[in-house]
Design an enzyme around this catalytic site. Structure first.
Site, mmCIF file in Angstrom:
data_model
loop_
_atom_site.group_PDB
_atom_site.id
_atom_site.type_symbol
_atom_site.label_atom_id
_atom_site.label_comp_id
_atom_site.label_asym_id
_atom_site.label_seq_id
_atom_site.Cartn_x
_atom_site.Cartn_y
_atom_site.Cartn_z
ATOM 1 N N ASP A 58 0.847 -1.182 0.000
ATOM 2 C CA ASP A 58 0.000 0.000 0.000
ATOM 3 C C ASP A 58 0.893 1.247 0.000
ATOM 4 O O ASP A 58 1.858 1.334 0.766
ATOM 5 C CB ASP A 58 -0.888 -0.014 1.244
ATOM 6 C CG ASP A 58 -1.899 1.109 1.263
ATOM 7 O OD1 ASP A 58 -2.670 1.213 0.306
ATOM 8 O OD2 ASP A 58 -1.897 1.876 2.242
ATOM 9 N N GLU A 96 1.672 0.325 -4.951
ATOM 10 C CA GLU A 96 1.229 1.617 -5.461
ATOM 11 C C GLU A 96 2.421 2.578 -5.475
ATOM 12 O O GLU A 96 2.888 3.006 -4.427
ATOM 13 C CB GLU A 96 0.125 2.191 -4.583
ATOM 14 C CG GLU A 96 -1.154 1.356 -4.576
ATOM 15 C CD GLU A 96 -2.186 1.929 -3.630
ATOM 16 O OE1 GLU A 96 -3.305 2.226 -4.073
ATOM 17 O OE2 GLU A 96 -1.864 2.086 -2.429
#
Length: 877
Positions: free
Chosen positions: A546, A583
């Site tokens: 993340d 990400e």
């Protein structure tokens, strides 16, 4: 100058802290007056005293609060900030011009420092600092690029720095007349890394006749372990004082501790309260917990009693992956999978054990996906997170029978769901508390080793049906900080170290809250150790990071290398088969390498680590998740099927559509920066020479497996929802279903790694909710019986969607938007067929950039694609 460093530190009382008072406001709005000492007090003449209860914590913003003047009021509040950095044993960096004046370092063992016009009061030590005119050395600038222009002040090399770091510290500047002109606290990660970087054992270690504990806490004045028999309540069986060696506190206990619980009591100066606090925290290296993380469980993960039958042989039975290019990923939330599945035993609904069933609707669907080609299931956060009570008896529910009777565009459903959203069983889980322990709410029993055993059974069951497992890891932030929050752990153990702070000393919050600092040695080590634990102890096959861009590139590369060194013979797993991606967004304080070279899309290329390709998503759907919801793209009707939104002139729309075609073409070629295409103007360009609307190069990857292509994920609207929002209202539901299929087909047949959000293949809807992280089972449901796609279950929650309700409401109210079961069944079958096509030939899964370029040179693209042939004709091609 007083010798604060030669005296032993006293032990703190062991009574638990009182409930903290209501937090004070930020110092910029409510100054806090500190008590003042009229003169310095020699340490030898004053007993060493501690605070016996916590003081009111400060609740400060991460925004910069410049020091405006040296008035008495401002000086008194200056220690609320930490604007100076102790970056190495001999250097303190501070952005202050002393001129003809002087600069001093101050320390207080009892956190009694205060500032007046006359200087620093309440001190135990005063050390004069000399400015180094050569400035900060290159190694410091490399580690702390955001302070590269700060002045360097030399610390006397003979100072007993290790002892000094256990005190409250401050620096103060004085003008040529001896008047205090500036003062501030210190940020310590630089000096802590230099003096206390450590690679030895941490956490609990189990020998045949003993259990040992190791805790890294170099700024702590004392550490005790409270040992408990039960997961909650009761008095400690014993309280053990740990002994420190070079910043690591340790103790050895009897074998009978195994199966018991413990909590650390850490006495330490905390910069958020300016006090010596007694913090109660779990072990950062915990491998087991009681419910809601109240206590750490003494649990030996190597114990045979915690291993399902055949566990040690699982590595040999995993589905084979010849190349990372063969990977395709299905993103799934554990609770979504079975919470509403009537074919699942009610005791297993929403938990780990639902994956172990053989004939549930959900498992049968996963088997179909596996047989068609899906290789990996990406599970949203499974570690111990905040936001969901681990004890199921505490969950609140809404009567679904009532909700089902309400109109499809009613606001009442979201009212009832949001009324209990913080007390129900649902949350995505991006609220990390402890990274290394499975979440208790998904287990049949959140206490004891149950969650460990059931998690392993889930992994084993998914592997047995041909699916590998990716865990969603959230190392970029933590849910809580400070000395009092029950969910705060790392910031209690070494305050001010694990969390990234701004130039005023307040925690950075750009990722959400409490950004972590992987550029600090022991933060990086904790991340890598955690990844190794999940890989070895749970035989996990991959990790999705993340907000990976908030982690340093060096950390990601070290993590990948550490994982790839794992072997079946030595570790029971083949690390070379572990795929990592994340990400790579570049924003916040880390943007443009503001804190070092970060793991952004452009930086991570060449490492073999994957990153999400938002370029193909935005070109296909139109705009971005942050733009106008009606902005159209390639699949949603831009230029060819207008929806009434003003995109500009027809000439502008045509050019936007043609540009989108180039972006998609590059994306389908794995977003390779050196891939040569013929653009919409008929010119040959590299992927890196094609630009987004904002001027950023479209392509960034050097290897096909560095690109994860997707058109939807858990964030933002589902694919079917965004299609239903952006396409003209007058088209038929059949056409929307074909668009949904067209989108997944482009992703499935692209080079690189295809990524699908669970339910894309079933026309999944969240009733147009753009952020369902806390929207409960109602808006997040999956129906693996294919009777409903969840469209029209009420207006989505007000907090994130209200401004779009005028667009959403008429669509939900219109029955022609709702797919029938026949549409859902057809969508599932179409998706399976496309996956079979992908895996029918290696040409869809090329392993090198050169192979993709050569393949392009020998293929032809239909001419109508030059004007982006409309989705209305997608069935023809």
């Amino acid at each position: 100058m007083f010798d604060v460093l030669s005296l032993p530190l006293s032990l703190l009382p062991s009574t638990p802290p009182a409930t903290p008072a209501k937090p004070l406001q930020c110092p910029a709005t409510t100054p806090i007056r500190r008590r003042l000492y009229t003169k310095p007090s020699p340490l030898l003449s004053r007993p060493f005293s501690f605070t016996s209860s916590p003081k009111q914590p400060l609740n400060c913003s991460s925004s910069s609060m410049p020091f405006q003047d040296s008035s008495s009021s401002q000086l008194q509040d200056s220690l609320l900030y930490s604007r100076a950095y102790w970056v190495s044993k001999t250097i303190i960096a501070w952005n202050v011009d002393v001129g003809d004046g002087s600069c001093y370092l101050y320390a207080s063992k009892v956190a009694a420092l205060s500032v007046t016009d006359d200087g620093i009061q309440g001190l135990d030590a005063e050390i004069k600092l000399e400015e180094d005119s050569t400035g900060l050395p290159p190694n410091v600038i490399e580690k702390f690029p955001h302070i590269q222009n700060y002045r360097a002040f030399k610390v006397p090399p003979a100072l007993d720095t290790k002892s000094l770091l256990k005190c409250q510290l401050a620096v103060a500047a004085f003008n040529s007349h001896g008047k205090c002109s500036n003062a501030t606290g210190l940020q310590l990660p630089g000096i802590l890394d230099e003096l206390f970087s450590y690679d030895g054992p941490l956490g609990a270690f189990y020998l045949e006749e003993a259990v040992s504990l190791y805790l890294w806490a170099p700024t702590a004045q004392a550490v005790h372990a409270h040992i408990y028999k039960d997961p909650v309540g009761g008095s400690p069986l014993e309280i053990i004082q740990l002994v420190e060696t070079n910043g690591v506190w340790s103790t050895k206990g009897p074998k009978r501790w195994e199966g018991c619980y413990y909590v650390y009591e850490v006495s330490v100066y905390h910069p958020s309260t300016l006090q010596i606090e007694k913090c109660y925290a779990n072990d950062p290296y915990a491998r087991g917990l009681s419910s809601d993380g109240r206590r750490t469980l003494f649990v030996n993960l190597d114990s045979n009693s915690l291993k399902p039958e055949g566990w040690d042989e699982l590595a040999d039975k995993k589905p084979d992956i010849l190349s990372f290019s063969d990977i395709s990923i299905y993103e799934l939330h554990i609770r979504d999978f079975s919470a509403n599945d009537k074919t699942v035993n009610p005791d297993f609904c929403g938990g780990y054990m639902a994956f172990t069933l053989q004939d549930s609707a959900g498992v049968l669907h996963l088997k179909k996906l596996s047989n068609a080609g899906i290789t990996h299931v990406h599970l949203l956060p499974t570690f111990q997170f905040a936001g969901v009570d681990d004890e199921s008896e505490n969950w609140k529910y809404v009567d679904y029978k009532i909700l089902k009777k309400l109109p499809p565009d009613s606001a009442e459903q979201q009212v009832q769901i949001t009324a209990i959203q913080n007390d129900d069983a649902y949350n995505w889980g991006y609220n990390p508390v402890l990274w290394g322990v499975p979440k208790g709410s998904y287990a049949s029993d959140p206490n004891g080793p149950c969650r460990i055993i059931e998690f392993r059974k889930m992994i084993q069951a998914l592997n047995h049906i041909g699916l590998r497992i990716v865990l969603d890891v959230v190392y970029n932030h933590l849910h809580a900080s400070g000395p009092f929050d029950k969910d705060s752990v790392l910031d209690k153990i070494v305050p001010g170290y694990y969390l990234r702070r701004n130039n005023d000393g307040f925690i950075e919050n750009s990722t959400c809250v409490n950004n972590t600092a992987s550029e600090h040695y022991m933060v990086e080590r904790l991340i890598i150790d955690d990844l190794l634990s999940w890989s070895i102890n749970y035989k996990v096959d991959g990790f999705r990071f993340d907000l990976m861009g908030h982690i340093m590139k060096s950390t990601m590369v070290k993590a990948k290398d550490a994982l790839w060194r794992l072997t079946k013979e030595r570790n029971g797993v083949d690390g070379s088969r572990i795929y990592i991606y994340g990400e790579g967004w570049d924003f916040g304080e880390v943007a443009e390498n503001g804190r070092g070279i970060n793991a952004s899309q452009f930086n991570i290329c060449g490492t073999g680590i994957g990153s999400f390709n938002d370029r193909i998503r935005d070109a296909m759907l139109g705009g971005s998740p942050f733009g106008h919801p009606l902005q159209q793209g390639f699949i949603t009707g831009l230029f060819l099927e207008p929806n009434g939104h003003d995109h500009g002139t027809k000439a502008v729309e045509r050019e936007m559509l043609a540009s989108a075609k180039d972006h998609i073409q590059v994306g389908m070629a794995a977003n390779l920066r050196d891939f040569v295409l013929t653009d919409f103007e008929g010119k040959e360009r590299k992927g890196s020479e094609v630009f987004t609307h904002g001027g950023t190069p479209v392509a960034y990857a050097l290897l096909p497996t560095e690109t994860v292509n997707y058109v939807s994920a858990h964030d933002n609207e589902t694919l079917f929802d965004i299609v239903s929002l952006k396409t003209p209202v007058e088209i038929s539901v059949e056409e929307r279903c074909r668009i949904n299929h067209f989108a997944t087909t482009i992703i499935a047949l692209s080079q690189g790694i295809p990524f699908f959000h669970a339910g894309d293949e079933m026309l999944r809807s969240k009733s147009l909710d753009r952020d369902s992280y806390n929207s409960g089972d109602w808006f997040n449901r999956l129906d693996f019986t294919y009777h409903s796609n969840n469209w029209g279950f009420g207006l989505p929650p007000k907090e994130k969607n209200e401004k779009n309700w005028p667009l959403i409401q008429p669509r939900l109210a219109d029955p022609s938007f709702k797919p029938q079961r026949s549409h859902i069944l057809a969508a599932v079958e179409n998706f399976m067929n496309v996956l079979r096509i992908r895996y029918s030939s290696p040409l869809f899964r090329l392993r090198t950039a050169n192979a993709i370029q050569v393949s392009k040179a020998t293929s032809t693209v239909p001419q109508h694609w030059s004007i982006m042939g409309p989705w209305r004709h997608c069935d023809e091609h």
